[in-house]
Design a protein around this motif. Structure first.
Motif, PDB file in Angstrom:
ATOM      1  N   ASP A   1       7.302  19.288  14.356  1.00 47.78           N
ATOM      2  CA  ASP A   1       6.925  18.844  15.514  1.00 47.78           C
ATOM      3  C   ASP A   1       5.363  18.685  15.322  1.00 47.78           C
ATOM      4  O   ASP A   1       4.688  19.376  14.908  1.00 47.78           O
TER       5      ASP A   1
ATOM      6  N   PRO B   1      11.733  17.692  19.830  1.00 48.09           N
ATOM      7  CA  PRO B   1      10.364  17.653  19.445  1.00 48.09           C
ATOM      8  C   PRO B   1       9.814  16.754  20.166  1.00 48.09           C
ATOM      9  O   PRO B   1      10.170  15.643  20.777  1.00 48.09           O
ATOM     10  N   SER B   2       8.425  16.958  20.532  1.00 48.74           N
ATOM     11  CA  SER B   2       7.420  15.949  21.419  1.00 48.74           C
ATOM     12  C   SER B   2       7.435  14.689  20.837  1.00 48.74           C
ATOM     13  O   SER B   2       7.254  13.759  21.602  1.00 48.74           O
TER      14      SER B   2
END
Length: 760
Positions: free
Chosen positions: A188, A211-212
């Motif tokens: 990430d 994940p962002s």
């Protein structure tokens, strides 16, 4: 060593693109060299076998395509492959799929450890190594390939974590690593993958939170992360480019993010089988005019339906809607006007009463799959859908005569209802039907003779637990496709018909709990795929001895062999036990996991049904044959409540897969063989009510068995009680006269398992 064979320039197809170097696509003619050399314009001639030698010049080859050579036996050994990627430093496109390599490829599949040197090609921007058998971890050197735009490692055996270096691939547009065994979280970084368009990591063991960068990647259109173990909440999507989001079969929690309802380009949204919660009004999807697929099944969601509006103008393109286990109490009013709907699943809800009249307008010409099973429906008037192929009404409260679906039906499931009366011959107009399950109803009359006309397509016929009487259909036509035939629990009489041998693919025949009067059908043993025979609780009689002198094995794939509660005579058929190859041979174990199922329900379902298991002989004077020790995949052996005499053969110690052994209530003598203590999985054991003496084996599993395992003998009592564990996955043979309590438990467990599968 294989000789090199230069390929003339005329064999190549050359294309020149707008680049500083020509793109040369090599297409090889069809011949069968054991080694192939490459010769191209502006390059030196060098054999693949010699590419690993440093003396060869570097090639200016830009695109090399060695695909689709599965049928030409092209062979490249391991060192040649390493040399290939080491010397072709200008290669941007390398296509190896379809080549047979002696060490690294099997048929079309690369094998062995992941070739780390594949990333020594600095200009490579597309790499496809999918559908092989590569193992090991993805190397960190992957992150050095800064020009890579397409990477596909799907359908391999890759393990470990996705390397953190993958975040270096800022040019990546497509990333596919489907169906491997990757674990850990996805690397990430908020600014990662600014050019990523498609992400597909389906069917791995990945975990952690999403994940962002998944929410911010500006070009991302498709997210496929199904069949993993992701947890946490789904956060708000900032990108508006998303077209497909597939997150089913994970451990995601919390409510649906409100941003989902603003993704105007969204065509597919599948979130089933998570732990999502909250109340959702179907009209909340009103801003998604392009939505074609919506699946919210098997969460903790509660869906409500707006009774004052319809969504015919809101979701005009919706073709597949899956709302199983969504706490629905009625047919959603929002379905009105969905004339293009093809698949609808409302199973496992709390819908009562009958299918409303307006439902006939839903997909009248287009609906092919309808599942309303596991509800509380009480009435079915008619089926207006002209092209229906899969119809599941099972596990409801429907009574009355059996409705006749359209002639297009392929899967028709109405089990576990209260249908009564005779089955109309009109059902035989469904000439394409594959699966017909009428079990657990109150249907009566004779079995329609026209069923034999369906045998060219019909594979599963389940009439279990009804009130059918008369005889089994006397003829089965040539080319019969039946693989599962279940008539258990009816009032059928008469003999068996040898014409069932026309059903060459037959795997399961369950005729238990009827009034069938015949001798043992030895001829069934010649069926090549036959796995389950249940004849319990009939009027079968005669000897079990095999009179034939043929040496070919009988019932070589049998896994369940149930002759309980009949009138058979003669000794235990040792020849049959010798022929039970599916239980004896380890290589047969894979086939054991797949029988009694059909993977084709139109909406993506799997149909299966269980068999109740009890095997028992009549009171016979016989002992336990030593040959029983050959069944080394046997999970359970119950010879209780017979008149068995003699000793317990030490060969039972060979049954290393055995989980339960019940020899109680016989006339066995001698001692308990010490070898039984070496059975690693034995969790239930009883030799009570026999004439055994001596010491009980000590240590290991025998420390867990209670005194009641030995009552009624002259043995030293040791140990304490333990519960019964039963496994059916490989095979078992049980001869008994008194139905013990664990059999009822087994049947209940199998029924629960079947219900769970039908829900999924």
């Amino acid at each position: 060593m294989a000789t090199s064979l230069p390929i003339p320039l005329s064999s190549f197809f050359l294309t020149f693109k707008n680049s500083t170097l020509p793109t040369i696509i090599l297409i090889f003619p069809k011949f069968h060299p054991s080694s192939v050399g490459l010769q191209a314009y502006s390059t030196s001639t060098f054999p693949i076998q010699g590419l690993q030698e440093k003396s060869h010049p570097k090639s200016k080859l830009v695109s090399l395509d060695l695909s689709d050579w599965a049928y030409e036996q092209l062979t490249i050994d391991k060192h040649a492959l390493e040399g290939l990627v080491h010397n072709l430093t200008e290669v941007r496109h390398l296509f190896l799929d379809g080549i047979n390599m002696a060490l690294s490829l099997a048929r079309c599949d690369l094998q062995g450890k992941f070739p780390k040197n594949i990333f020594d090609l600095p200009n490579l921007n597309r790499l496809y190594l999918g559908d092989n058998q590569l193992s090991g971890q993805i190397p960190r050197s992957l992150g050095n390939h800064l020009q890579l735009t397409h990477l596909d490692l799907s359908w391999n055996q890759l393990s470990g974590q996705i390397p953190f270096s993958i975040l270096n691939l800022m040019q990546l547009e497509y990333l596919g690593i489907v169906r491997n065994t990757l674990e850990g979280s996805i690397p990430d970084e908020v600014t990662a993958f600014p050019n990523l368009i498609s992400l597909d990591l389906t069917n791995n063991l990945l975990n952690g939170t999403l994940p962002s960068w998944l929410y911010t990647a500006p070009s991302l259109k498709t997210i496929y992360l199904s069949q993993n173990q992701f947890s946490g909440h789904i956060k708000e999507f900032q990108s508006k480019s998303l077209e497909s989001i597939e997150l089913e079969n994970n451990k995601l929690q919390g409510p649906l993010p409100s941003s989902i309802f603003q993704l105007l380009n969204l065509t597919e949204l599948t979130l089933s089988s998570n732990n999502l919660s909250g109340v959702i009004e179907l009209s909340m999807f009103s801003n998604l005019p392009n939505l074609k697929l919506l699946d919210l099944s098997y969460n903790s969601l509660s869906l409500t339906s707006n009774t004052t509006s319809t969504i015919n103008h809101i979701l005009p393109n919706l073709t597949r809607l899956f709302l199983s286990s969504c706490n629905l109490s009625e047919f959603p009013q929002n379905l009105k006007g969905l004339k293009s709907l093809e698949c609808l699943d409302l199973s496992c809800n709390k819908i009562e009463g009958k299918i409303p009249q307006w439902m006939q307008e839903v997909g009248n010409d287009s609906l092919t799959y309808l599942n309303v099973s596991h509800n509380s429906l009480t009435e079915i008037e008619h089926f207006p859908w002209k092209n229906i192929e899969v119809l599941d009404l099972s596990f409801n409260l429907i009574s009355g005569n059996l409705p006749i679906p359209a002639s297009t039906i392929r899967i028709f499931l109405i089990s576990n209802n209260s249908f009564n009366g005779e089955v109309s011959s009109l059902i035989c107009n469904a000439t394409y039907i594959k699966v017909l399950d009428l079990s657990h109803n109150y249907l009566s009359g004779t079995i329609p003779q026209c069923f034999r006309n369906l045998s060219n397509n019909l594979q599963f016929l389940n009439l279990k637990k009804n009130k059918f009487y008369g005889t089994i259909p006397p003829t089965f036509a040539e080319g019969c496709q039946l693989s599962n035939f279940n008539l258990n629990g009816n009032l059928l009489e008469g003999p068996l018909t040898p014409s069932i041998l026309n059903c060459n693919d037959l795997e399961v025949l369950d005729l238990g709990s009827n009034k069938i009067n015949d001798t043992f059908p030895h001829w069934l043993g010649s069926l090549p795929f036959f796995q389950v025979l249940v004849l319990k609780s009939n009027h079968m009689h005669g000897s079990l001895c095999v009179n034939s002198s043929k040496s070919s094995p009988f019932f070589s794939k049998i896994q369940i062999f149930d002759l309980s509660s009949n009138y058979f005579s003669g000794p235990l058929p040792v020849r049959y036990i010798n022929s039970f190859e599916a239980i004896i041979n380890l290589e047969k174990i894979e086939s054991t996991m797949s029988y009694m199922g059909l993977n084709d329900l139109g909406g993506g379902g799997f149909y299966t049904y269980s068999i109740g298991i009890v095997m028992r002989g009549q009171y016979m004077e016989l002992g336990i044959p030593k040959v029983i020790g050959k069944l080394n995949l046997l999970k359970g052996l119950n010879l209780s409540h017979n008149n068995l005499n003699g000793g317990i053969p030490t060969s039972i110690g060979n049954l290393t897969s055995l989980e339960w052994l019940d020899l109680s209530s016989n006339r066995l003598s001698g001692t308990i063989p010490n070898r039984l203590a070496d059975l690693p999985f034995l969790s239930s054991f009883s030799v009570s009510q026999n004439q055994l003496h001596g010491q009980i084996p000590q240590g290991k599993q025998f420390n867990k068995f209670g005194n009641d395992s030995y009552e009624g003998n002259k043995v030293v009592l040791i140990g304490y009680g333990c519960g019964v564990v039963f496994g059916m996955s490989v095979g078992y043979v049980v001869f008994q006269t008194g139905k013990p309590k664990w059999v009822n438990l087994v049947e209940i467990q199998h029924e629960k398992k079947r219900r769970r599968k039908s829900k999924k």
